[in-house]
Motif scaffolding. Structure first.
Motif, PDB file in Angstrom:
ATOM      1  N   VAL A   9       0.814  -1.214   0.000  1.00 23.27           N
ATOM      2  CA  VAL A   9       0.000   0.000   0.000  1.00 23.27           C
ATOM      3  C   VAL A   9       0.853   1.272   0.000  1.00 23.27           C
ATOM      4  CG1 VAL A   9      -1.715   1.324   1.287  1.00 23.27           C
ATOM      5  CG2 VAL A   9      -1.955  -1.155   1.106  1.00 23.27           C
ATOM      6  N   ALA A  10       1.678   1.429   1.030  1.00 17.78           N
ATOM      7  CA  ALA A  10       2.391   2.694   1.216  1.00 17.78           C
ATOM      8  C   ALA A  10       3.536   2.873   0.232  1.00 17.78           C
ATOM      9  CB  ALA A  10       2.911   2.778   2.656  1.00 17.78           C
ATOM     10  N   ILE A  11       4.345   1.837   0.045  1.00 22.27           N
ATOM     11  CA  ILE A  11       5.526   1.978  -0.812  1.00 22.27           C
ATOM     12  C   ILE A  11       5.151   2.316  -2.259  1.00 22.27           C
ATOM     13  CG2 ILE A  11       7.610   0.853  -1.655  1.00 22.27           C
ATOM     14  CD1 ILE A  11       7.608   1.566   1.322  1.00 22.27           C
ATOM     15  N   PRO A  12       4.202   1.587  -2.901  1.00 23.15           N
ATOM     16  CA  PRO A  12       3.822   1.987  -4.272  1.00 23.15           C
ATOM     17  C   PRO A  12       3.235   3.395  -4.346  1.00 23.15           C
ATOM     18  CG  PRO A  12       3.085  -0.247  -3.807  1.00 23.15           C
ATOM     19  CD  PRO A  12       3.542   0.327  -2.514  1.00 23.15           C
ATOM     20  N   SER A  13       2.494   3.792  -3.310  1.00 20.23           N
ATOM     21  CA  SER A  13       1.924   5.141  -3.304  1.00 20.23           C
ATOM     22  C   SER A  13       3.016   6.199  -3.219  1.00 20.23           C
ATOM     23  CB  SER A  13       0.946   5.291  -2.133  1.00 20.23           C
ATOM     24  OG  SER A  13      -0.130   4.383  -2.244  1.00 20.23           O
ATOM     25  N   LEU A  14       4.029   5.957  -2.387  1.00 16.87           N
ATOM     26  CA  LEU A  14       5.156   6.889  -2.301  1.00 16.87           C
ATOM     27  C   LEU A  14       5.897   6.964  -3.629  1.00 16.87           C
ATOM     28  CD1 LEU A  14       6.636   6.105   1.241  1.00 16.87           C
ATOM     29  CD2 LEU A  14       5.615   8.257   0.491  1.00 16.87           C
ATOM     30  N   GLY A  15       6.090   5.807  -4.264  1.00 16.95           N
ATOM     31  CA  GLY A  15       6.765   5.802  -5.557  1.00 16.95           C
ATOM     32  C   GLY A  15       5.990   6.560  -6.614  1.00 16.95           C
ATOM     33  N   LEU A  16       4.669   6.369  -6.652  1.00 22.29           N
ATOM     34  CA  LEU A  16       3.840   7.067  -7.623  1.00 22.29           C
ATOM     35  C   LEU A  16       3.842   8.576  -7.369  1.00 22.29           C
ATOM     36  CD1 LEU A  16       1.972   6.605 -10.037  1.00 22.29           C
ATOM     37  CD2 LEU A  16       0.061   6.410  -8.437  1.00 22.29           C
ATOM     38  N   ALA A  17       3.818   8.969  -6.095  1.00 19.88           N
ATOM     39  CA  ALA A  17       3.859  10.395  -5.756  1.00 19.88           C
ATOM     40  C   ALA A  17       5.190  11.015  -6.162  1.00 19.88           C
ATOM     41  CB  ALA A  17       3.624  10.581  -4.257  1.00 19.88           C
ATOM     42  N   ALA A  18       6.285  10.281  -5.947  1.00 20.41           N
ATOM     43  CA  ALA A  18       7.601  10.800  -6.324  1.00 20.41           C
ATOM     44  C   ALA A  18       7.713  10.963  -7.835  1.00 20.41           C
ATOM     45  CB  ALA A  18       8.692   9.866  -5.803  1.00 20.41           C
ATOM     46  N   VAL A  19       7.213   9.982  -8.578  1.00 18.25           N
ATOM     47  CA  VAL A  19       7.260  10.068 -10.042  1.00 18.25           C
ATOM     48  C   VAL A  19       6.420  11.244 -10.537  1.00 18.25           C
ATOM     49  CG1 VAL A  19       6.590   8.896 -12.180  1.00 18.25           C
ATOM     50  CG2 VAL A  19       7.752   7.628 -10.362  1.00 18.25           C
ATOM     51  N   ALA A  20       5.232  11.428  -9.946  1.00 13.91           N
ATOM     52  CA  ALA A  20       4.364  12.529 -10.356  1.00 13.91           C
ATOM     53  C   ALA A  20       5.027  13.878 -10.102  1.00 13.91           C
ATOM     54  CB  ALA A  20       3.025  12.437  -9.616  1.00 13.91           C
ATOM     55  N   GLY A  21       5.690  13.996  -8.941  1.00 14.13           N
ATOM     56  CA  GLY A  21       6.363  15.253  -8.631  1.00 14.13           C
ATOM     57  C   GLY A  21       7.536  15.536  -9.555  1.00 14.13           C
ATOM     58  N   LEU A  22       8.234  14.487  -9.973  1.00 10.57           N
ATOM     59  CA  LEU A  22       9.400  14.671 -10.839  1.00 10.57           C
ATOM     60  C   LEU A  22       9.017  15.029 -12.270  1.00 10.57           C
ATOM     61  CD1 LEU A  22      11.686  11.744  -9.595  1.00 10.57           C
ATOM     62  CD2 LEU A  22      12.015  14.193  -9.206  1.00 10.57           C
ATOM     63  N   ILE A  23       7.977  14.397 -12.794  1.00  5.96           N
ATOM     64  CA  ILE A  23       7.642  14.607 -14.209  1.00  5.96           C
ATOM     65  C   ILE A  23       6.669  15.768 -14.416  1.00  5.96           C
ATOM     66  CG2 ILE A  23       7.972  12.148 -14.648  1.00  5.96           C
ATOM     67  CD1 ILE A  23       4.929  11.901 -14.934  1.00  5.96           C
ATOM     68  N   TYR A  24       6.092  16.304 -13.325  1.00  2.83           N
ATOM     69  CA  TYR A  24       5.090  17.362 -13.486  1.00  2.83           C
ATOM     70  C   TYR A  24       5.637  18.594 -14.208  1.00  2.83           C
ATOM     71  CZ  TYR A  24       1.891  21.145 -12.326  1.00  2.83           C
ATOM     72  OH  TYR A  24       1.059  22.235 -12.391  1.00  2.83           O
ATOM     73  N   PRO A  25       6.774  19.170 -13.795  1.00  5.15           N
ATOM     74  CA  PRO A  25       7.268  20.359 -14.520  1.00  5.15           C
ATOM     75  C   PRO A  25       7.536  20.065 -15.992  1.00  5.15           C
ATOM     76  CG  PRO A  25       8.372  20.136 -12.400  1.00  5.15           C
ATOM     77  CD  PRO A  25       7.622  18.862 -12.622  1.00  5.15           C
ATOM     78  N   THR A  26       8.174  18.931 -16.275  1.00 10.28           N
ATOM     79  CA  THR A  26       8.467  18.577 -17.669  1.00 10.28           C
ATOM     80  C   THR A  26       7.190  18.363 -18.470  1.00 10.28           C
ATOM     81  OG1 THR A  26      10.519  17.501 -16.937  1.00 10.28           O
ATOM     82  CG2 THR A  26       9.697  16.952 -19.134  1.00 10.28           C
ATOM     83  N   LEU A  27       6.214  17.692 -17.864  1.00 12.37           N
ATOM     84  CA  LEU A  27       4.958  17.439 -18.560  1.00 12.37           C
ATOM     85  C   LEU A  27       4.193  18.730 -18.813  1.00 12.37           C
ATOM     86  CD1 LEU A  27       3.134  15.228 -19.696  1.00 12.37           C
ATOM     87  CD2 LEU A  27       2.074  15.008 -17.440  1.00 12.37           C
ATOM     88  N   SER A  28       4.235  19.648 -17.875  1.00 10.20           N
ATOM     89  CA  SER A  28       3.552  20.931 -18.058  1.00 10.20           C
ATOM     90  C   SER A  28       4.179  21.723 -19.202  1.00 10.20           C
ATOM     91  CB  SER A  28       3.610  21.755 -16.760  1.00 10.20           C
ATOM     92  OG  SER A  28       2.913  21.094 -15.716  1.00 10.20           O
ATOM     93  N   GLY A 215       4.053  32.717 -13.221  1.00  4.23           N
ATOM     94  CA  GLY A 215       5.042  32.554 -12.148  1.00  4.23           C
ATOM     95  C   GLY A 215       6.368  31.990 -12.587  1.00  4.23           C
ATOM     96  N   GLY A 216       6.527  31.634 -13.850  1.00  3.13           N
ATOM     97  CA  GLY A 216       7.790  31.072 -14.312  1.00  3.13           C
ATOM     98  C   GLY A 216       7.938  29.607 -13.928  1.00  3.13           C
ATOM     99  N   ASP A 217       9.133  29.083 -14.197  1.00  7.79           N
ATOM    100  CA  ASP A 217       9.390  27.676 -13.915  1.00  7.79           C
ATOM    101  C   ASP A 217       9.363  27.360 -12.416  1.00  7.79           C
ATOM    102  OD1 ASP A 217       9.672  27.373 -16.604  1.00  7.79           O
ATOM    103  OD2 ASP A 217      11.876  27.377 -16.587  1.00  7.79           O
ATOM    104  N   GLU A 218       9.643  28.377 -11.587  1.00  8.08           N
ATOM    105  CA  GLU A 218       9.690  28.133 -10.145  1.00  8.08           C
ATOM    106  C   GLU A 218       8.320  27.733  -9.593  1.00  8.08           C
ATOM    107  OE1 GLU A 218      10.892  30.723 -11.653  1.00  8.08           O
ATOM    108  OE2 GLU A 218      13.064  30.509 -11.373  1.00  8.08           O
TER     109      GLU A 218
END
Length: 251
Positions: A9-28, A215-218
């Motif tokens: 439960v927790a470990i896959p959710s943490l992994g998915l959250a980390a991936v979402a946070g990393l790819i969000y700026p690039t995807l935007s 707001g720019g990339d920040e």
């Protein structure tokens, strides 16, 4: 909470959250460059959302997602409660049967050993096997393979003994347990929840493509952290529902 549950439960959710946070700026930025094509007018509409079109999409999909998740969680929690109640009832009946057998078989050691062997077989191969054997397989077992049937045969010669009613109650409690353990929701239901989960999240990169013009990339970095929290919470909820949906799984 067991370790294996945390791993599922927790470990896959943490992994998915980390991936979402990393790819969000690039995807935007990808949406801004390749979908909107840096159109100033479109980016202005998206960033301001004056028509509230994107907001309405997010609200509608989020509302449908929350309603389905809430109802599913409530239904699965009721199933979990029914399992515990049925299991406690069955264990109580099994203890009562053991007490009655010890009284009925006084002075008959051979009979007592045979009945104890049947009870041990029932506990080992049925009562404690709900994590390994499908409930439908257990409930459809032949009478010749049922140790409770053997107990009735050994104790009821000519007419039912006092043990008959206890065995009957034990079988009813067993049927309640197996019925509660049976999977209620199809795989399509969980697939629908994950699809809605993706639809809700898909609106955020589009909003990020518009907000980066202000707001720019920040600002995308800050939004990525908040998106990670949202993804973690939603994924954790869905995985908890998945655990409740399959109560017969180990852990």
């Amino acid at each position: 909470v067991q370790t294996i549950t945390i791993l599922r439960v927790a470990i896959p959710s943490l992994g998915l959250a980390a991936v979402a946070g990393l790819i969000y700026p690039t995807l935007s930025m990808f949406v801004a460059d390749n979908v909107i094509h840096d159109d100033a007018g479109v980016l202005a509409v998206v960033s301001q959302d004056a028509s509230q079109y994107i907001q309405n999409i997010l609200t509608t999909s989020g509302l449908v997602f929350s309603l389905l998740v809430g109802q599913t969680f409530y239904f699965m929690y009721q199933q979990q409660e029914a399992i515990y109640l049925a299991l406690f009832e069955e264990v109580t009946m099994a203890k009562s049967l053991l007490e009655q057998v010890s009284l009925v078989c006084q002075g008959r050691e051979n009979l007592y050993k045979k009945i104890l062997s049947c009870i041990a077989s029932y506990v080992k191969d049925d009562l404690t096997k709900f994590n390994e054997v499908d409930p439908a397989v257990l409930i459809s077992a032949r009478p010749i393979d049922d140790p409770l049937e053997d107990i009735l045969f050994l104790t009821s010669v000519g007419e039912p003994s006092i043990i008959y009613q206890t065995v009957r109650s034990l079988r009813q409690a067993r049927s309640y347990r197996l019925g509660a353990l049976q999977r209620k929701l199809p795989n399509l239901h969980m697939s629908l929840l994950w699809v809605l989960f993706g639809i809700v999240l898909f609106t955020f990169p589009l909003l990020g493509a518009g907000s980066q013009t202000i707001g720019g990339d920040e600002i995308l970095t800050i939004q990525a952290w908040y998106l990670s929290f949202i993804v973690f919470g939603m994924s954790l909820t869905l995985r908890v529902i998945q655990e409740l949906r399959e109560p017969s799984r180990i852990g």
